[in-house]
Write an enzyme that holds these catalytic residues in place. Structure first.
Site, PDB file in Angstrom:
ATOM      1  N   TYR A  23       4.721 -46.503   3.237  1.00 21.76           N
ATOM      2  CA  TYR A  23       3.744 -46.600   3.326  1.00 21.76           C
ATOM      3  C   TYR A  23       2.970 -46.123   2.490  1.00 21.76           C
ATOM      4  O   TYR A  23       2.221 -46.107   1.980  1.00 21.76           O
ATOM      5  CB  TYR A  23       2.211 -45.768   4.601  1.00 21.76           C
ATOM      6  CG  TYR A  23       2.598 -46.294   6.196  1.00 21.76           C
ATOM      7  CD1 TYR A  23       2.196 -47.218   6.602  1.00 21.76           C
ATOM      8  CD2 TYR A  23       3.222 -44.977   6.925  1.00 21.76           C
ATOM      9  CE1 TYR A  23       2.326 -47.840   8.150  1.00 21.76           C
ATOM     10  CE2 TYR A  23       3.591 -46.093   8.374  1.00 21.76           C
ATOM     11  CZ  TYR A  23       3.124 -47.024   9.195  1.00 21.76           C
ATOM     12  OH  TYR A  23       3.254 -47.214   9.677  1.00 21.76           O
ATOM     13  N   ASN A  79      -8.610 -51.813   7.654  1.00 22.45           N
ATOM     14  CA  ASN A  79      -6.929 -52.152   8.180  1.00 22.45           C
ATOM     15  C   ASN A  79      -7.491 -51.106   9.576  1.00 22.45           C
ATOM     16  O   ASN A  79      -7.434 -50.171  10.367  1.00 22.45           O
ATOM     17  CB  ASN A  79      -6.945 -50.554   7.530  1.00 22.45           C
ATOM     18  CG  ASN A  79      -4.974 -50.698   7.805  1.00 22.45           C
ATOM     19  OD1 ASN A  79      -4.770 -51.043   9.453  1.00 22.45           O
ATOM     20  ND2 ASN A  79      -3.850 -50.554   6.848  1.00 22.45           N
ATOM     21  N   HIS A 105      -3.471 -53.976   6.031  1.00 22.66           N
ATOM     22  CA  HIS A 105      -1.814 -53.556   6.557  1.00 22.66           C
ATOM     23  C   HIS A 105      -1.701 -53.331   5.177  1.00 22.66           C
ATOM     24  O   HIS A 105      -1.062 -54.340   4.189  1.00 22.66           O
ATOM     25  CB  HIS A 105      -0.821 -54.166   7.734  1.00 22.66           C
ATOM     26  CG  HIS A 105      -2.077 -55.240   8.682  1.00 22.66           C
ATOM     27  ND1 HIS A 105      -2.257 -54.349   9.740  1.00 22.66           N
ATOM     28  CD2 HIS A 105      -2.984 -55.594   9.301  1.00 22.66           C
ATOM     29  CE1 HIS A 105      -3.058 -54.246  10.531  1.00 22.66           C
ATOM     30  NE2 HIS A 105      -2.999 -56.527  10.252  1.00 22.66           N
ATOM     31  N   LEU A 106      -0.877 -51.766   5.710  1.00 24.12           N
ATOM     32  CA  LEU A 106      -0.028 -51.980   4.012  1.00 24.12           C
ATOM     33  C   LEU A 106       1.642 -51.499   4.222  1.00 24.12           C
ATOM     34  O   LEU A 106       1.749 -52.272   3.398  1.00 24.12           O
ATOM     35  CB  LEU A 106      -0.247 -50.177   4.335  1.00 24.12           C
ATOM     36  CG  LEU A 106      -1.422 -49.933   3.946  1.00 24.12           C
ATOM     37  CD1 LEU A 106      -1.250 -47.748   4.517  1.00 24.12           C
ATOM     38  CD2 LEU A 106      -2.041 -49.346   3.242  1.00 24.12           C
ATOM     39  N   SER A 107       1.993 -52.248   5.382  1.00 23.01           N
ATOM     40  CA  SER A 107       3.563 -52.918   5.717  1.00 23.01           C
ATOM     41  C   SER A 107       3.337 -54.433   6.007  1.00 23.01           C
ATOM     42  O   SER A 107       2.116 -54.334   6.810  1.00 23.01           O
ATOM     43  CB  SER A 107       4.307 -51.994   6.540  1.00 23.01           C
ATOM     44  OG  SER A 107       3.233 -51.178   7.701  1.00 23.01           O
TER      45      SER A 107
END
Length: 161
Positions: A23, A79, A105-107
């Site tokens: 993250y 998110n 979404h960060l990932s």
């Protein structure tokens, strides 16, 4: 001046400390400052809220919709984090705003295993960004704002293109 909501789901208050390999090292306050700087450049305002409780996210969103002093009219950046697969009540509340929605979404959540992770928010997203890390929030704001500007030029505020 358009006003956007930026909602953060469970555990995102732990950014920078929670699994930084996945993250990143930026904290949520750092990300919020970056988004605010971007908003200033666009002539927009972003209201931020994070909770690990779905009901709190919904209550906050309802409160912003009912705030006549600073009406939420630009869009929602969300998110959903741990609510990605099961936050049906939050999904409904976001849809009920009638505003354009950016899911961040960060990932790359679809790379977590052999079976793709289901995302119940995918179907409501006007903008969907996954895997861009903290930059995804800025990209989401710019994309929503661009859509709003395009719609205003066509004479239909907020309408999706």
């Amino acid at each position: 001046m358009p006003v956007y909501a930026m909602l953060q789901g469970p555990n995102l208050n732990r950014l920078g400390r929670r699994d930084p390999a996945r993250y990143g090292h930026r904290t949520l306050p750092h990300i919020q400052r970056d988004v605010d700087e971007c908003a200033d450049g666009l002539g927009a305002t972003v209201l931020h809220f994070q909770s690990s409780h779905e009901g709190d996210l919904i209550d906050w969103l309802h409160g912003r919709q009912d705030d006549e002093a600073l009406p939420l009219d630009g869009g929602v950046i969300l998110n959903p984090a741990g609510l990605t697969r099961a936050g049906w009540s939050l999904r409904t509340a976001v849809v009920d705003t009638g505003l354009p929605v950016a899911i961040v979404h960060l990932s790359e959540l679809h790379s977590y295993g052999p079976e793709p992770e289901p995302d119940i928010f995918l179907g409501i997203a006007n903008v969907y960004i996954a895997g861009a890390g903290w930059r995804g929030y800025r990209l989401a704001l710019e994309a929503l704002h661009g859509r709003s500007e395009d719609a205003r030029r066509r004479g239909s505020p907020g309408s999706p293109s």
